[in-house]
Design a protein around this motif. Structure first.
Motif, PDB file in Angstrom:
ATOM      1  N   UNK A   1       3.842  -4.488  48.644  1.00 14.38           N
ATOM      2  CA  UNK A   1       5.298  -4.666  48.762  1.00 14.38           C
ATOM      3  C   UNK A   1       6.067  -3.363  48.577  1.00 14.38           C
ATOM      4  N   UNK A   2       5.508  -2.419  47.787  1.00 16.18           N
ATOM      5  CA  UNK A   2       6.195  -1.135  47.569  1.00 16.18           C
ATOM      6  C   UNK A   2       6.435  -0.399  48.872  1.00 16.18           C
ATOM      7  N   UNK A   3       5.595  -0.680  49.880  1.00  9.45           N
ATOM      8  CA  UNK A   3       5.749  -0.001  51.161  1.00  9.45           C
ATOM      9  C   UNK A   3       7.054  -0.390  51.845  1.00  9.45           C
TER      10      UNK A   3
ATOM     11  N   UNK B   1       6.186   4.045  39.055  1.00  7.48           N
ATOM     12  CA  UNK B   1       7.151   4.480  40.077  1.00  7.48           C
ATOM     13  C   UNK B   1       6.804   3.915  41.455  1.00  7.48           C
ATOM     14  N   UNK B   2       5.818   3.051  41.505  1.00  7.71           N
ATOM     15  CA  UNK B   2       5.439   2.433  42.772  1.00  7.71           C
ATOM     16  C   UNK B   2       4.285   3.101  43.476  1.00  7.71           C
ATOM     17  N   UNK B   3       3.743   4.177  42.890  1.00  2.50           N
ATOM     18  CA  UNK B   3       2.604   4.849  43.528  1.00  2.50           C
ATOM     19  C   UNK B   3       1.333   4.025  43.338  1.00  2.50           C
ATOM     20  N   UNK B   4       0.413   4.177  44.288  1.00  5.47           N
ATOM     21  CA  UNK B   4      -0.826   3.395  44.263  1.00  5.47           C
ATOM     22  C   UNK B   4      -1.998   4.338  44.462  1.00  5.47           C
TER      23      UNK B   4
ATOM     24  N   UNK C   1      -1.113  12.916  39.742  1.00  9.20           N
ATOM     25  CA  UNK C   1       0.231  12.330  39.672  1.00  9.20           C
ATOM     26  C   UNK C   1       0.202  10.899  40.194  1.00  9.20           C
ATOM     27  N   UNK C   2      -0.509  10.686  41.303  1.00 10.47           N
ATOM     28  CA  UNK C   2      -0.595   9.329  41.862  1.00 10.47           C
ATOM     29  C   UNK C   2      -1.257   8.386  40.862  1.00 10.47           C
TER      30      UNK C   2
ATOM     31  N   UNK D   1      -3.650   4.071  49.543  1.00  9.36           N
ATOM     32  CA  UNK D   1      -3.061   4.970  48.549  1.00  9.36           C
ATOM     33  C   UNK D   1      -1.614   5.203  48.969  1.00  9.36           C
ATOM     34  N   UNK D   2      -0.703   5.184  48.010  1.00  9.33           N
ATOM     35  CA  UNK D   2       0.702   5.440  48.314  1.00  9.33           C
ATOM     36  C   UNK D   2       1.237   6.536  47.406  1.00  9.33           C
TER      37      UNK D   2
END
Length: 353
Positions: A118-120, A316-319, A309-310, A286-287
């Motif tokens: 969903x973050x996408x 923060x929504x990173x994957x 960082x990811x 990976x986001x």
């Protein structure tokens, strides 16, 4: 069997078997790819060069056929009366003709329907920036981009321009106005289309693929000047993507593009399609979402630290890809072996499992 019957027969089997790709090569029956596995259509005799030449006369326009004769390879799109659209490539191997066709779904699926995070969807809300979907060939990058463009089309009143080679998904105007331009038909080159796009009152720009430094430079400039730009690149992950972009420029220009990218990058989404235990394929991903820490690492030539960082920025929504793979294993979606084969850091994955 005449060429039209051959093509129709093969496409019928593509649809009935749920295949993604169809291949024609001399000396073997047509082959289809179903859930990443290649399978021959044994009801059809091995193909001859004349069989494939006959199919080419159906699926290539005269101008595309001439380009194929001149260069021995050509990209194209083909619309079939029953199946819809295919993206194709005709080529020569050992002096013999060959064709690869990929089925483009007629219905543009949503982020949720594609099993994407969903973050996408938050990316489709952005008004400005540069967002890349990356991964090897055949991993669903174009389908993901189409889902993002369609979300904008359904929810926002924007002017969207796509530049593709060839056009794949066909969009219908909803809340947005969408103009789709195909290289070699509607414009000479990606670069020529990008030069004119600034005079077309565009809000959202989708570039089928980042192929040259000129394309990348113009896309980054467009993002800097108030546009939202989407594109794809054949790289594995976020940090490699940033390095590939910067390394594509001469040394004298790399500091400038590094600063521009640090400021304009919205994010990078990397995906892989993995065989699902229950059948079919499911994406692992990976986001990266650009923030102050990522921007600083890009500017300071410390892109090798972006993976860390990811891994530590899920809030923060990173994957992280390894975490995504581990979650899919625990959910019973994929096998452990599939997870390890798609991980670019198996030791980290082992700790998560």
């Amino acid at each position: 069997m005449n060429p039209e019957q051959l093509l129709d027969n093969c496409i019928t089997q593509v649809l009935s078997q749920g295949a993604s790709d169809l291949h024609f090569s001399v000396g073997v029956p047509p082959m289809v790819r179903v859930s990443s596995m290649m399978t021959p259509l044994l009801t059809i005799q091995p193909l001859t060069n004349d069989d494939i030449k006959g199919v080419l006369t159906i699926i290539l326009t005269p101008s595309r056929m001439q380009k194929f004769l001149d260069t021995q390879e050509v990209d194209f799109s083909y619309a079939h009366k029953a199946a819809g659209r295919f993206r194709g490539n005709a080529y020569v191997e050992r002096g013999r003709l060959a064709i690869a066709l990929r089925l483009i779904p007629q219905v543009i699926r949503t982020v949720a329907e594609l099993n994407l995070p969903p973050a996408l969807e938050g990316v489709a809300l952005r008004k400005q920036g540069f967002f890349l979907v990356v991964g090897p060939v055949g991993q669903g990058k174009t389908t993901t981009l189409a889902a993002l463009i369609e979300k904008i089309n359904m929810e926002r009143t924007e002017h969207i321009v796509t530049i593709e080679d060839p056009i794949e998904h066909l969009f219908e105007n909803k809340k947005s106005l969408i103009n789709q331009r195909e290289v070699h038909i509607d414009t000479g080159t990606f670069e020529a289309a990008l030069e004119s796009v600034f005079r077309e009152d565009v809000d959202v720009l989708m570039i089928g693929e980042m192929r040259t430094p000129e394309t990348i430079a113009t896309a980054v400039t467009a993002a800097e000047t108030g546009h939202m730009v989407y594109s794809t690149l054949h790289t594995n992950n976020a940090s490699q993507t940033i390095d590939r972009i910067i390394d594509s420029f001469p040394g004298s220009q790399q500091d400038q593009i590094r600063v521009q990218l640090a400021g304009s990058l919205a994010g990078i989404f990397s995906q892989r399609l993995i065989p699902r235990i229950s059948g079919g394929l499911i994406p692992a991903y990976e986001l990266l979402i650009n923030n102050n820490a990522v921007s600083n690492l890009i500017r300071e030539k410390r892109t090798h630290e972006i993976d860390s960082v990811i891994e530590t920025s899920s809030q923060e929504g990173m994957i992280d890809m390894n975490r995504c793979l581990a979650d899919m294993v625990r959910a019973g979606e994929i096998t452990v072996e599939s997870a390890y084969s798609r991980s670019w850091n198996p030791k980290t994955l082992e700790r998560l499992l």
